[in-house]
Design a protein around this motif. Structure first.
Motif, mmCIF file in Angstrom:
data_model
loop_
_atom_site.group_PDB
_atom_site.id
_atom_site.type_symbol
_atom_site.label_atom_id
_atom_site.label_comp_id
_atom_site.label_asym_id
_atom_site.label_seq_id
_atom_site.Cartn_x
_atom_site.Cartn_y
_atom_site.Cartn_z
ATOM 1 N N GLY A 125 5.825 -4.772 7.736
ATOM 2 C CA GLY A 125 6.364 -3.480 8.161
ATOM 3 C C GLY A 125 6.213 -3.314 9.657
ATOM 4 O O GLY A 125 5.679 -4.200 10.336
ATOM 5 N N PRO A 126 6.664 -2.180 10.171
ATOM 6 C CA PRO A 126 6.505 -1.915 11.602
ATOM 7 C C PRO A 126 5.012 -1.803 11.923
ATOM 8 O O PRO A 126 4.289 -1.039 11.268
ATOM 9 N N VAL A 127 4.534 -2.566 12.899
ATOM 10 C CA VAL A 127 3.103 -2.572 13.236
ATOM 11 C C VAL A 127 2.704 -1.193 13.753
ATOM 12 O O VAL A 127 3.367 -0.629 14.620
ATOM 13 N N GLY A 128 1.620 -0.660 13.177
ATOM 14 C CA GLY A 128 1.163 0.670 13.564
ATOM 15 C C GLY A 128 1.641 1.753 12.618
ATOM 16 O O GLY A 128 1.286 2.917 12.781
ATOM 17 N N SER A 129 2.424 1.374 11.607
ATOM 18 C CA SER A 129 2.911 2.404 10.674
ATOM 19 C C SER A 129 1.853 2.731 9.619
ATOM 20 O O SER A 129 0.919 1.974 9.394
ATOM 21 N N THR A 130 2.013 3.869 8.999
ATOM 22 C CA THR A 130 1.121 4.326 7.933
ATOM 23 C C THR A 130 1.791 4.025 6.595
ATOM 24 O O THR A 130 2.987 4.256 6.455
ATOM 25 N N LEU A 131 1.026 3.525 5.626
ATOM 26 C CA LEU A 131 1.634 3.203 4.334
ATOM 27 C C LEU A 131 1.908 4.463 3.519
ATOM 28 O O LEU A 131 1.153 5.430 3.574
ATOM 29 N N ILE A 132 2.990 4.429 2.761
ATOM 30 C CA ILE A 132 3.273 5.492 1.785
ATOM 31 C C ILE A 132 3.019 4.898 0.403
ATOM 32 O O ILE A 132 3.648 3.912 0.013
ATOM 33 N N ASP A 133 2.102 5.491 -0.307
ATOM 34 C CA ASP A 133 1.645 4.953 -1.584
ATOM 35 C C ASP A 133 2.757 4.959 -2.647
ATOM 36 O O ASP A 133 3.520 5.914 -2.768
ATOM 37 N N ASN A 134 2.813 3.860 -3.404
ATOM 38 C CA ASN A 134 3.778 3.722 -4.494
ATOM 39 C C ASN A 134 3.013 3.396 -5.767
ATOM 40 O O ASN A 134 2.715 2.238 -6.042
ATOM 41 N N PRO A 135 2.665 4.404 -6.550
ATOM 42 C CA PRO A 135 1.828 4.174 -7.744
ATOM 43 C C PRO A 135 2.558 3.377 -8.830
ATOM 44 O O PRO A 135 1.908 2.838 -9.706
ATOM 45 N N ILE A 136 3.874 3.270 -8.779
ATOM 46 C CA ILE A 136 4.601 2.568 -9.839
ATOM 47 C C ILE A 136 4.569 1.051 -9.651
ATOM 48 O O ILE A 136 4.025 0.328 -10.468
ATOM 49 N N SER A 137 5.160 0.569 -8.576
ATOM 50 C CA SER A 137 5.246 -0.893 -8.427
ATOM 51 C C SER A 137 4.523 -1.397 -7.183
ATOM 52 O O SER A 137 4.705 -2.531 -6.768
ATOM 53 N N LYS A 138 3.710 -0.520 -6.599
ATOM 54 C CA LYS A 138 2.768 -0.851 -5.530
ATOM 55 C C LYS A 138 3.359 -1.149 -4.147
ATOM 56 O O LYS A 138 2.773 -0.754 -3.140
ATOM 57 N N ALA A 139 4.488 -1.835 -4.070
ATOM 58 C CA ALA A 139 5.061 -2.128 -2.742
ATOM 59 C C ALA A 139 5.230 -0.805 -1.993
ATOM 60 O O ALA A 139 5.967 0.072 -2.443
ATOM 61 N N PRO A 140 4.568 -0.649 -0.842
ATOM 62 C CA PRO A 140 4.514 0.676 -0.210
ATOM 63 C C PRO A 140 5.754 1.012 0.610
ATOM 64 O O PRO A 140 6.546 0.136 0.956
ATOM 65 N N GLY A 141 5.874 2.292 0.931
ATOM 66 C CA GLY A 141 6.793 2.737 1.972
ATOM 67 C C GLY A 141 6.029 2.771 3.284
ATOM 68 O O GLY A 141 4.821 2.480 3.322
ATOM 69 N N PHE A 142 6.702 3.143 4.369
ATOM 70 C CA PHE A 142 6.078 3.108 5.692
ATOM 71 C C PHE A 142 6.480 4.333 6.493
ATOM 72 O O PHE A 142 7.660 4.693 6.524
ATOM 73 N N GLN A 143 5.482 4.937 7.157
ATOM 74 C CA GLN A 143 5.803 6.041 8.074
ATOM 75 C C GLN A 143 5.513 5.599 9.494
ATOM 76 O O GLN A 143 4.433 5.070 9.787
ATOM 77 N N ILE A 144 6.493 5.815 10.358
ATOM 78 C CA ILE A 144 6.257 5.540 11.777
ATOM 79 C C ILE A 144 6.813 6.736 12.535
ATOM 80 O O ILE A 144 8.001 7.054 12.428
ATOM 81 N N GLU A 145 5.914 7.459 13.230
ATOM 82 C CA GLU A 145 6.258 8.741 13.861
ATOM 83 C C GLU A 145 6.973 9.638 12.844
ATOM 84 O O GLU A 145 6.417 9.896 11.771
ATOM 85 N N ASN A 146 8.183 10.101 13.155
ATOM 86 C CA ASN A 146 8.854 11.048 12.247
ATOM 87 C C ASN A 146 9.817 10.363 11.263
ATOM 88 O O ASN A 146 10.658 11.015 10.656
ATOM 89 N N VAL A 147 9.685 9.051 11.120
ATOM 90 C CA VAL A 147 10.576 8.309 10.223
ATOM 91 C C VAL A 147 9.806 7.800 9.001
ATOM 92 O O VAL A 147 8.750 7.180 9.138
ATOM 93 N N PHE A 148 10.331 8.077 7.817
ATOM 94 C CA PHE A 148 9.694 7.697 6.559
ATOM 95 C C PHE A 148 10.601 6.713 5.826
ATOM 96 O O PHE A 148 11.721 7.060 5.450
ATOM 97 N N ILE A 149 10.102 5.501 5.645
ATOM 98 C CA ILE A 149 10.872 4.440 4.996
ATOM 99 C C ILE A 149 10.520 4.433 3.507
ATOM 100 O O ILE A 149 9.387 4.133 3.134
#
Lengths: 253, 253
Positions: A125-149
């Protein structure tokens, strides 16, 4: 952000399958309602774009400058057409690399042998991003500043919403009331125009429908102000009643 | 336009009801398939924007410069929130006025007494535009240069497609084949990456699904070249078979 100002969002739907017509997007309507009701954020634009890196980079950069929050859906799986995280990193001009925290999560889920190189791709993911938890299949999302993947699969996108809720600051939610009437919209147009001019902070939508060969109109009043909501929707109800339109308040779905 | 080059389109979906989550758009998927199959035009972007004049003007101007064809849906009814034709006229810098031909059509449909001022509003359009016939409720759409102003109600949008078909010039349609397999997409990722690199003019999409607790993947091959379509999809079928994924060719919906 102040409770008094409108907090805005934009959704970028990434995927050739939506643009080809193969798949009908289900995330815009869920996310728009969820953001408004749960956090008080207004969805102001959505874009559907293909899996092309330059297009993703340009769209993310345009939208993150224009809206308070940007959400992307789609393109974060393990295959060659999943290029969202790389494109977003490029948009921010930052590195795209293996994120140790994400790698740990996937290693625990799949086991050391199950974590193939294709699956490990989902830990980049983008280095420095915060993970967004995915309780279903684990592969996380990513937050970087005001963008949520976020994921494109609706079930996973929806649980990610719960995971990122604490990262969002909204304002007042918009409340709505809807009146269903048997009038064609042209019959009630004049009343609506007057109300629209009189009440600046109230949005009045007029949506014609055809049901079993019968035409009618749903009138939806939307505002952050509860008293104005009641006032305007009661006037519309009364007008529709006087015009013989058999109005009923209906559930806003 | 040459039969050899890709002809592109963009859809601008205008309406607060889509952005609020109240209504789920049904026009993108219909229009994308129809344009490809009937005319050979590729949908390359879609935008959902609110009923705000400046936003409509800017979006129409940006998109009509960027794509061969632009379609708008929504905002052409008789009420105060129907501002699409006025905004498009403004985008082109031309007048917005009563169009005699449209007025005639509505007068014939409603009768001289039934044509209230609200209904007559639907006969106003960008001066110099061509009408798009609406056999269902008569209020027409409007074509001005490469921009097509269509109804938001899906049934009406769909009959308008038939009316405007002769005004469009496309290229080769994209053909597709879809293979459904029980493999998670990470198991087949390597094969897909190799094919993606080898076949430049073939688009391979990988779409995971969950069905009754079982995970699997649909692999969709898309290209204008029939021989490449067969070649690549057969390789994918064979690979999925060898990996024990029970592949089947499925209907592309």
């Amino acid at each position: 952000m102040s409770k008094d100002r409108t907090v805005t969002a934009c959704l970028i739907i990434i995927g050739n399958e939506i643009l080809s017509g193969r798949t009908r997007d289900a995330n815009l309507s869920y996310l728009a309602k969820w953001l408004n009701e749960e956090v008080g954020i207004q969805m102001r634009e959505a874009r559907v774009i293909p899996d092309i890196e330059d297009t993703i980079v340009d769209t993310v950069n345009e939208c993150r400058a224009k809206f308070d929050y940007v959400f992307t859906t789609g393109g974060i799986g393990p295959t060659h057409d999943d290029i969202t995280t790389e494109a977003v990193a490029k948009a921010f001009g930052i590195e795209h690399d293996l994120l140790p925290e994400a790698h740990e999560v996937l290693k625990e889920y799949y086991g050391p042998e199950g974590l193939t190189s294709a699956r490990a791709r989902m830990a980049y993911g983008p280095v420095g991003s915060t993970l967004i938890d995915n309780p279903i299949s684990k592969a996380p999302g990513f937050q970087i500043e005001n963008v949520f993947i976020m994921a494109g699969i609706p079930q996973i996108m929806q649980v990610m919403c719960d995971s990122l809720k604490h990262s969002l600051t909204g304002g007042k939610p918009v409340k709505s009331r809807s009146i269903r009437t048997e009038l064609p919209e042209s019959r009630i147009a004049k009343v609506l125009t007057e109300l629209d001019q009189q009440y600046e902070h109230v949005d009045i939508g007029s949506y014609p429908f055809f049901n079993n060969g019968k035409a009618g109109t749903s009138l939806v009043v939307r505002t952050t102000e509860e008293d104005l909501l009641i006032e305007v929707s009661d006037i519309i109800y009364q007008s529709a009643f006087e015009l013989g339109g058999n109005p009923v308040f209906e559930e806003v779905d």
